[in-house]
Each structure stands twice: as C-alpha cells, then as structure tokens.
Design a protein around this motif. Structure first.
Motif: not given
Length: 315
Positions: A150-178
């Motif tokens: 939830d926190i990572g998702h909210r940070i990503a939304k804000r970062a993307i609005a600044f034109g930042i590319k966002v990448i993530g490491y998440e071993p517990y979610l698959n590629d189809l997760s939101f």
C-alpha cells in the motif's frame, strides 16, 4: 473491561474507550517491564505503539487479555505466535499512515536532489551561493521500491506524477498484481533495482529474511549517486555498512527515519554525518494519520471486547 495503554494516545481516543470501560494510561510504561507485567495482570486489552515489547513474559502474565491494539502497522515488537496461541487478537492500523509515509518519502527525495533546507541555512548565515545550490531535477530519475504494498503503491503514484521512473522488488506478488499492472511500477530483480535506482526506498517488514538486507554487497551494487531512504525498520539496514558506504563514496547518502536502536543515543556513530540524515521515526506521524490510527484502533479494540468481528485482526 479494563484497557491498559502503555504509550501515548490522543485524549479523544482515551475518552471514547472510557465511555464503558476502565482505561489506564501510562505513557512511559513501555520502559518498565516489571511494572508492565504487573499491570497486564488485570487488563482485558492492551494498546501499544512501537516501543512496548509484548513478549512471552508479558503475554503469559496477561491471563485476561483478549486483544492487543497496535497504534501503527509493524508488529515486530509483539510476539504474534504466542498471542495467537493464547487466543489473543491483535489489531493494527493497516494503511492508516500510508499517505503520510508516502509524502515523507517524496519530501526527502526532493530535498536530497535540491538541498533546499541547506540553501536556506546558508542564506541565513549571510551567503548567496547560487552555484553551490544549483541542484538537479527528479524528472527522468529512477526510484526503486523494496516492497510494493500500500505504501509503495502510493509513493509510486506520486513519483510517476513527477516524471520519475519507478521500479520495484516484490517477491510476494506476481506480475499481474495491481502495482505492476495498474500503478505503473516495473517489477525487477533485487540486484537490478540496486544497480539502476537513483533513489531506493524500503517498505518491507523486519524479519529474519530482511534483517541486514542492505549491507556491504548491496551498497557496492548501488549507484555512486544513489540515495537510500528507510522508513520501515532499522534492522533492515546494516548501519556500520551504510556508514562505510557513504564515507568511501560507494553511495551518495541516506535518509533514515528508523534506527536499529531507538531513541538514538547522543553519541550514535551515524550522527553528524553530512550525508546521512536522521529523523525521529516521524514518517507516518502526522495529525491526520494519528486521527485515522486512533479512530481505527479504538473501533477495532471495542469490537473484539464486545464479541464482534473485526476485519483488522492480524492473521
């Protein structure tokens, strides 16, 4: 019912709990284990923040305990397995402070790249050094998120609005997760995140698996311009390895809201380093988040005490 609060809590929450219950508030009880064990004997509910250690000794004495309310998210200060074995419910303020943490992370990223606070201090000293404080743009930079909940998702939304590319490491979610399908985070391997990120922000719980997740090897893989941000738990970062990485120029610096031992000692070896910035565990601490957290925990603790179902019970 008797409700024991071992750390600070806003008055309106205490008032709400006390309408039909006996409430005892001892803000510094967390620091006196013997007194805590004595007080817990008569408690039906215990409400804590992150400093009260609710271990086997405390739980075994709390024969009447029905529920533990955590005014926050992390549960590393509570023996969850022991509580479950005693049929003690644990409710935490899931997502209540996510916006506050997301805004904190964005604020330190902006501060790191423009050093506005230092520019203000310098002007107050009588200087006008425009060249020194020229800075950079965040546009086009890469943010790596270790944990995309939830926190990572909210940070990503804000970062993307600044034109930042966002990448993530998440071993517990698959590629189809939101986070990857809809938020705009690109899922990558951990080492790739280390190598490509200009900023790395940690959002994972402290477990045996994540303890010292960032140490000498990881800092050696990061960019020399890389900035580490930790708002999760101090033990995830090897603090001695971090100091070595900063002093040797392996990375540019770090913003730490959490340390392995809190509160920080006046002579802590990370203090007064001009590239390491430490705040007193305030990332999730805003007026709004505390209102949400207090309301949520009061509601859920009362549900459990009154025999009703709580959706916030930790499984």
């Amino acid at each position: 019912m008797n409700i024991l609060i071992s750390e600070g809590m806003p008055y309106y929450g205490i008032s709400r709990l006390g309408k039909m219950n006996q409430v005892e508030v001892i803000p510094d009880l967390w620091a006196n284990k013997e007194k805590l064990i004595n007080k817990i004997k008569e408690a039906d509910a215990l409400i804590v923040r992150n400093q009260t250690i609710v271990d086997q000794d405390v739980l075994s004495t709390g024969k009447r305990l029905k529920v533990i309310g955590r005014l926050g998210v992390g549960l590393d200060n509570i023996d969850v397995k022991r509580a479950s074995a005693q049929n003690i419910k644990i409710v935490s303020a899931q997502n209540a402070n996510s916006i506050s943490v997301a805004e904190y992370v964005m604020s330190v990223i902006l501060n790191a790249i423009r050093t506005i606070s230092r520019a203000i201090e310098d002007v107050n000293l009588g200087n006008w050094d425009r060249q020194r404080f020229t800075g950079n743009e965040v546009f086009g930079k890469t943010l790596g998120l270790v944990g995309t909940g939830d926190i990572g998702h909210r940070i990503a939304k804000r970062a993307i609005a600044f034109g930042i590319k966002v990448i993530g490491y998440e071993p517990y979610l698959n590629d189809l997760s939101f986070p990857f399908m809809e938020t705009g985070i690109e899922k990558v391997a951990f080492d790739r995140l280390l190598e490509e990120s200009d900023f790395i922000s940690i959002h994972t719980p402290l477990t045996e698996e994540t303890r010292s997740m960032f140490s000498h090897r990881e800092f050696a893989l990061m960019k020399k311009e890389g900035i580490l941000v930790n708002t999760s738990r101090g033990g995830i970062v090897d603090e001695y390895a971090l100091l070595d990485a900063v002093e040797s120029g392996k990375i540019a610096g770090a913003y730490l809201d959490v340390l392995e031992q809190e509160p920080v000692e006046p002579n802590h070896f990370l203090l007064n380093n001009k590239q390491i910035f430490i705040t007193p565990h305030i990332a999730g601490l805003t007026i709004e988040s505390q209102e949400r957290t207090t309301d949520m925990i009061c509601e859920e603790v009362l549900k459990v005490l009154n025999g009703r179902n709580s959706l916030m019970v930790v499984k």
